[in-house]
Design a protein around this motif. Sequence first.
Motif, PDB file in Angstrom:
ATOM      1  N   ALA A 474       0.831  -1.207   0.000  1.00  0.00           N
ATOM      2  CA  ALA A 474       0.000   0.000   0.000  1.00  0.00           C
ATOM      3  C   ALA A 474       0.863   1.253   0.000  1.00  0.00           C
ATOM      4  CB  ALA A 474      -0.918  -0.017   1.220  1.00  0.00           C
ATOM      5  N   LEU A 475       1.938   1.239   0.763  1.00  0.00           N
ATOM      6  CA  LEU A 475       2.797   2.417   0.816  1.00  0.00           C
ATOM      7  C   LEU A 475       3.599   2.570  -0.469  1.00  0.00           C
ATOM      8  CD1 LEU A 475       4.777   3.757   3.811  1.00  0.00           C
ATOM      9  CD2 LEU A 475       5.945   3.513   1.624  1.00  0.00           C
ATOM     10  N   ARG A 476       4.229   1.490  -0.910  1.00  0.00           N
ATOM     11  CA  ARG A 476       5.046   1.586  -2.120  1.00  0.00           C
ATOM     12  C   ARG A 476       4.208   1.886  -3.360  1.00  0.00           C
ATOM     13  NH1 ARG A 476       9.817   2.354   0.083  1.00  0.00           N
ATOM     14  NH2 ARG A 476      11.133   0.552   0.521  1.00  0.00           N
ATOM     15  N   GLY A 477       2.944   1.435  -3.356  1.00  0.00           N
ATOM     16  CA  GLY A 477       2.088   1.657  -4.513  1.00  0.00           C
ATOM     17  C   GLY A 477       1.227   2.897  -4.419  1.00  0.00           C
ATOM     18  N   GLY A 478       1.122   3.470  -3.248  1.00  0.00           N
ATOM     19  CA  GLY A 478       0.260   4.637  -3.077  1.00  0.00           C
ATOM     20  C   GLY A 478       0.764   5.534  -1.969  1.00  0.00           C
ATOM     21  N   VAL A 479       0.161   5.384  -0.779  1.00  0.00           N
ATOM     22  CA  VAL A 479       0.581   6.225   0.327  1.00  0.00           C
ATOM     23  C   VAL A 479       0.252   5.517   1.639  1.00  0.00           C
ATOM     24  CG1 VAL A 479      -1.604   7.525   0.266  1.00  0.00           C
ATOM     25  CG2 VAL A 479       0.415   8.505   1.409  1.00  0.00           C
ATOM     26  N   GLY A 480       1.164   5.589   2.588  1.00  0.00           N
ATOM     27  CA  GLY A 480       0.966   5.019   3.907  1.00  0.00           C
ATOM     28  C   GLY A 480       1.287   6.037   4.977  1.00  0.00           C
ATOM     29  N   ILE A 481       0.718   5.822   6.161  1.00  0.00           N
ATOM     30  CA  ILE A 481       0.947   6.718   7.293  1.00  0.00           C
ATOM     31  C   ILE A 481       1.555   5.907   8.432  1.00  0.00           C
ATOM     32  CG2 ILE A 481      -0.083   8.317   8.939  1.00  0.00           C
ATOM     33  CD1 ILE A 481      -2.412   8.638   6.962  1.00  0.00           C
ATOM     34  N   ILE A 482       2.757   6.273   8.823  1.00  0.00           N
ATOM     35  CA  ILE A 482       3.463   5.583   9.893  1.00  0.00           C
ATOM     36  C   ILE A 482       3.529   6.512  11.107  1.00  0.00           C
ATOM     37  CG2 ILE A 482       5.610   4.460  10.593  1.00  0.00           C
ATOM     38  CD1 ILE A 482       6.230   4.049   7.609  1.00  0.00           C
ATOM     39  N   ASP A 483       3.093   6.021  12.243  1.00  0.00           N
ATOM     40  CA  ASP A 483       3.164   6.799  13.476  1.00  0.00           C
ATOM     41  C   ASP A 483       4.606   6.747  13.989  1.00  0.00           C
ATOM     42  OD1 ASP A 483       2.990   7.876  16.050  1.00  0.00           O
ATOM     43  OD2 ASP A 483       0.996   7.029  16.401  1.00  0.00           O
ATOM     44  N   ILE A 484       5.271   7.891  13.991  1.00  0.00           N
ATOM     45  CA  ILE A 484       6.674   7.955  14.450  1.00  0.00           C
ATOM     46  C   ILE A 484       6.775   8.786  15.737  1.00  0.00           C
ATOM     47  CG2 ILE A 484       7.684   7.576  12.168  1.00  0.00           C
ATOM     48  CD1 ILE A 484       8.091  10.638  11.986  1.00  0.00           C
ATOM     49  N   SER A 485       5.691   8.802  16.495  1.00  0.00           N
ATOM     50  CA  SER A 485       5.681   9.592  17.725  1.00  0.00           C
ATOM     51  C   SER A 485       6.709   9.114  18.737  1.00  0.00           C
ATOM     52  CB  SER A 485       4.283   9.562  18.352  1.00  0.00           C
ATOM     53  OG  SER A 485       3.322  10.071  17.466  1.00  0.00           O
ATOM     54  N   ASN A 486       7.131   7.844  18.620  1.00  0.00           N
ATOM     55  CA  ASN A 486       8.112   7.320  19.567  1.00  0.00           C
ATOM     56  C   ASN A 486       9.530   7.757  19.247  1.00  0.00           C
ATOM     57  OD1 ASN A 486       7.607   5.533  17.284  1.00  0.00           O
ATOM     58  ND2 ASN A 486       9.094   4.155  18.195  1.00  0.00           N
ATOM     59  N   PHE A 487       9.765   8.463  18.141  1.00  0.00           N
ATOM     60  CA  PHE A 487      11.082   9.029  17.887  1.00  0.00           C
ATOM     61  C   PHE A 487      11.384  10.079  18.961  1.00  0.00           C
ATOM     62  CE2 PHE A 487      11.437   8.436  12.951  1.00  0.00           C
ATOM     63  CZ  PHE A 487      11.171   7.080  13.102  1.00  0.00           C
ATOM     64  N   ALA A 488      12.628  10.200  19.341  1.00  0.00           N
ATOM     65  CA  ALA A 488      13.023  11.252  20.283  1.00  0.00           C
ATOM     66  C   ALA A 488      13.074  12.588  19.554  1.00  0.00           C
ATOM     67  CB  ALA A 488      14.371  10.933  20.904  1.00  0.00           C
ATOM     68  N   LYS A 489      12.571  13.630  20.215  1.00  0.00           N
ATOM     69  CA  LYS A 489      12.522  14.968  19.614  1.00  0.00           C
ATOM     70  C   LYS A 489      13.048  15.995  20.617  1.00  0.00           C
ATOM     71  CE  LYS A 489       8.235  13.884  19.098  1.00  0.00           C
ATOM     72  NZ  LYS A 489       8.303  12.425  19.126  1.00  0.00           N
ATOM     73  N   TYR A 490      13.852  16.912  20.112  1.00  0.00           N
ATOM     74  CA  TYR A 490      14.455  17.935  20.965  1.00  0.00           C
ATOM     75  C   TYR A 490      14.345  19.293  20.271  1.00  0.00           C
ATOM     76  CZ  TYR A 490      16.921  13.593  22.283  1.00  0.00           C
ATOM     77  OH  TYR A 490      17.235  12.301  22.624  1.00  0.00           O
ATOM     78  N   GLU A 491      14.263  20.338  21.092  1.00  0.00           N
ATOM     79  CA  GLU A 491      14.281  21.700  20.572  1.00  0.00           C
ATOM     80  C   GLU A 491      15.395  22.458  21.277  1.00  0.00           C
ATOM     81  OE1 GLU A 491      11.012  25.172  19.409  1.00  0.00           O
ATOM     82  OE2 GLU A 491      10.413  23.385  20.543  1.00  0.00           O
ATOM     83  N   VAL A 492      16.211  23.149  20.484  1.00  0.00           N
ATOM     84  CA  VAL A 492      17.346  23.905  21.015  1.00  0.00           C
ATOM     85  C   VAL A 492      17.268  25.315  20.443  1.00  0.00           C
ATOM     86  CG1 VAL A 492      19.847  24.030  21.239  1.00  0.00           C
ATOM     87  CG2 VAL A 492      18.733  21.793  21.054  1.00  0.00           C
ATOM     88  N   GLN A 493      17.307  26.300  21.324  1.00  0.00           N
ATOM     89  CA  GLN A 493      17.265  27.678  20.840  1.00  0.00           C
ATOM     90  C   GLN A 493      17.965  28.612  21.808  1.00  0.00           C
ATOM     91  OE1 GLN A 493      13.166  29.268  20.709  1.00  0.00           O
ATOM     92  NE2 GLN A 493      12.529  27.486  21.908  1.00  0.00           N
ATOM     93  N   GLY A 494      18.336  29.761  21.274  1.00  0.00           N
ATOM     94  CA  GLY A 494      19.024  30.766  22.073  1.00  0.00           C
ATOM     95  C   GLY A 494      20.392  31.093  21.511  1.00  0.00           C
ATOM     96  N   GLU A 495      20.918  32.223  21.928  1.00  0.00           N
ATOM     97  CA  GLU A 495      22.208  32.689  21.443  1.00  0.00           C
ATOM     98  C   GLU A 495      23.295  31.657  21.718  1.00  0.00           C
ATOM     99  OE1 GLU A 495      24.626  35.063  19.357  1.00  0.00           O
ATOM    100  OE2 GLU A 495      22.498  35.507  19.761  1.00  0.00           O
TER     101      GLU A 495
END
Length: 806
Positions: A474-495
């Motif tokens: 289904a994905l290779r032939g059209g489109v699939g949705i994979i939940d990747i919420s378990n990936f680690a995510k970080y935000e870094v900001q500031g001078e």
Amino acid sequence: MKTHAQAVVIGGGLVGCSILYHLAKLGWSDVVLLERDELTSGSTWHAAANLHGLHDNNNISKLQYYTMNLYKQLEAETGQGCGVYQPGSIYLAQTDERVHQLRLQVAKARVFKANFHQIDRAEAERLHPLANFDGVKYFAYEADGGNVDPSGVTQAYAAGARLLGAEIHRFTPVTATIPQPDGTWIVETPNGTIRTKWVVNAAGLWGREVARLAGIELPLQPTEHQYFVTESIPEIAALGRRLPSIADRDAEYYLRQEGNGLLIGAYEKDMRFWAEAGTPPGFGHELFADDLDRIMDNVMRAMTRVPVAESAGVKRVINGPMIWSPDAAALYGPVPELRNYFCCTGIIPGFSQSGGLGLMSAQWIVEGEPQYDMFAWDLARFGHWAGKDFTRARVRDQYANRFKIHFPYEEREAGRPMRQRPACARQKAMGAVFGLNYGWEHPLWFAPDGMVPVETSGFTRQNWFEVVRAECAALRGGVGIIDISNFAKYEVQGEGAAAWLDRIFANRVPALIGRSCLTPLLGVRGGIAGDFTVTKLGPEHFFIIGSGMAERYHQRYFNAVEKPSGVVFESRTEAMCGFNIAGPKSRELLARLCQADLSNTAWPFLRSARITIAGVEAVAIRISFTGDLGWEMHVAEADQVKLYDALLEAGRDLGVRPVGGRALLSLRLEKGYGSWGREYSPEYWPHEVGLDRLIKTDKPDFLGRAAWLALAEKPPREKLVMIEISATDADATGGEPIFLGDGTPVGRVSSGAYGFTVEKSLALGFVKTAHAVPGTVLDVAVLGRPHRGVILAAPPFDPGGERLRG
């Protein structure tokens, strides 16, 4: 007692004494061990002390063999006997699955040069003439199996440490561990105070209590455990030699000779917790009341196997405590939230692992990193989510199923569900079967209508095989949705954010807003400690994605570089969710829900932007771990369901389908993408895995730079290759040894699965450089038997990247 030390080890059991010995061996002689009572108090003194070498994890196997060989060396060094008996061990398989497991271990033994091999029934009966081997399908013999004397081994470690200058103080309980601003610790006892660079918690049964002195909680729970020793058995006495032990895992007991009798133990289903509120401070060499009825079912199976045990009297019963982690593996390593605080607790097969644990601990403390990737033991595999209820449920499961095979990809249900995202209910309604990743429930595959959403487990292809085929199609032939919420995510900001990240990562972080880059993170020895995607959201503002299961592990690296006062570093894993929308129709689907120009000209590969999609604010990155055209969409957790519903509805006529983690494994292998913990590890050099091209040595400094420059001058020891395997009913899963046609071991599989798009059984693996040539024919030990493999010159799916970048 001295007032300063390089390290203070708390706990005088087997493992604490081993760590002290190995620290001294590595040159740290100014080290002290503090024991609240006598050495061996707690769980060491009453252990059955069995020895075995092979383990399902290859690195643990190496360390168990190191440990087994170390005991005789200790005897020679110290003159202290370790009571080593090595009459061998006979491993029995009563089921087809156990046959697969033992065959695979026999194949691995050829790589480790271990004396572990298949034998026939006649040889088993010659080795153990008192056993009845009816019902056994397969026999393996480990010539070095046996047992040791618990007290003797512990005293030998202690003697060896003392000879090298270490100090041991008995009857010296630790009452406080106080962190200092410079990273050192004050360790308080009734007999004095020590200032030390490192605190090592090897307190065994008191590991939880000692950890609380430093303000941390460890996921540990003690249980009772019983074995008994019989009176002398005339038939054994008459043999005049020591019998091999019997490892009859399918019957759930262990059995070996003790004196002229037998020692029989079991991990019963009707288990008992102990000291749930805390280990009593005055406990030491006590035992619990006998309760043999609890293990009698197991014992009867042992007596059926060795009938002379039926008429033997019971000489003594041992019912003592053991302390378990949620997965029955050690909790080892520096605590990421503290400076210079090391743990090594929760060890079950201590006498098979004590030397390896001591060596790895000492290397990490003295040299900054162990030589092997030991994430399987790293305490960072558990986070704050592993609370008391989870630990209790998992320990119950681990104890009661101690000898049950842990199959590839098996997901056990004890203690779950754990952390759930808002979309979990939607996914469950769609037939999702969930797995656990760093506490997060995430979809593995989606059962179609009419199929019960429960997966089977085994070494061969399971009930989800054809379902995953459909998800990939289904994905290779059209489109699939994979939940990747378990990936680690970080935000870094500031001078100063960019400069700080450039001192952590090996690649240069993006200079332009809307650009993303892939970057390795290097370890102390120059290996691959991590791989990340870094996206620039704004001036001095970055969004970072990494391995979810390694989030706490990677915290050590982010803490290793001093952060400028103006920089804010924040984990966004709990606050944000993500989807990977991938496949040739992914652009069409996303275009229906947002105003952004998604054309290849306006939005090429590795570009990013903040967009509004289906009324939801998202960080959108053109990248996909599937190797196909795709975008990752990262949104606030509160918006996850809204976006998920919108994607599924808008893509209905496109054949959109939710896709799980099992399919993602197949898709990434078709493209040859490596994964942290499999292909990427501190043990592997950058130019062995093809990530050296992402290292920018023109930067003045970053973690691991000097080590990498030294490694770069050396030829790669082995290379990461893709292998096509001739397989029909089982695929490689990881850890299988790789041989040349003449039987010479040349490598091992790191990941394996069936590639449904290309209709090939595939594996990524490491092969010695001289043989890592496209077209080389290999034997891959799938299920322990040789399967023809051929090294491919390029990934079988989209080798030129036209789909990915189109």
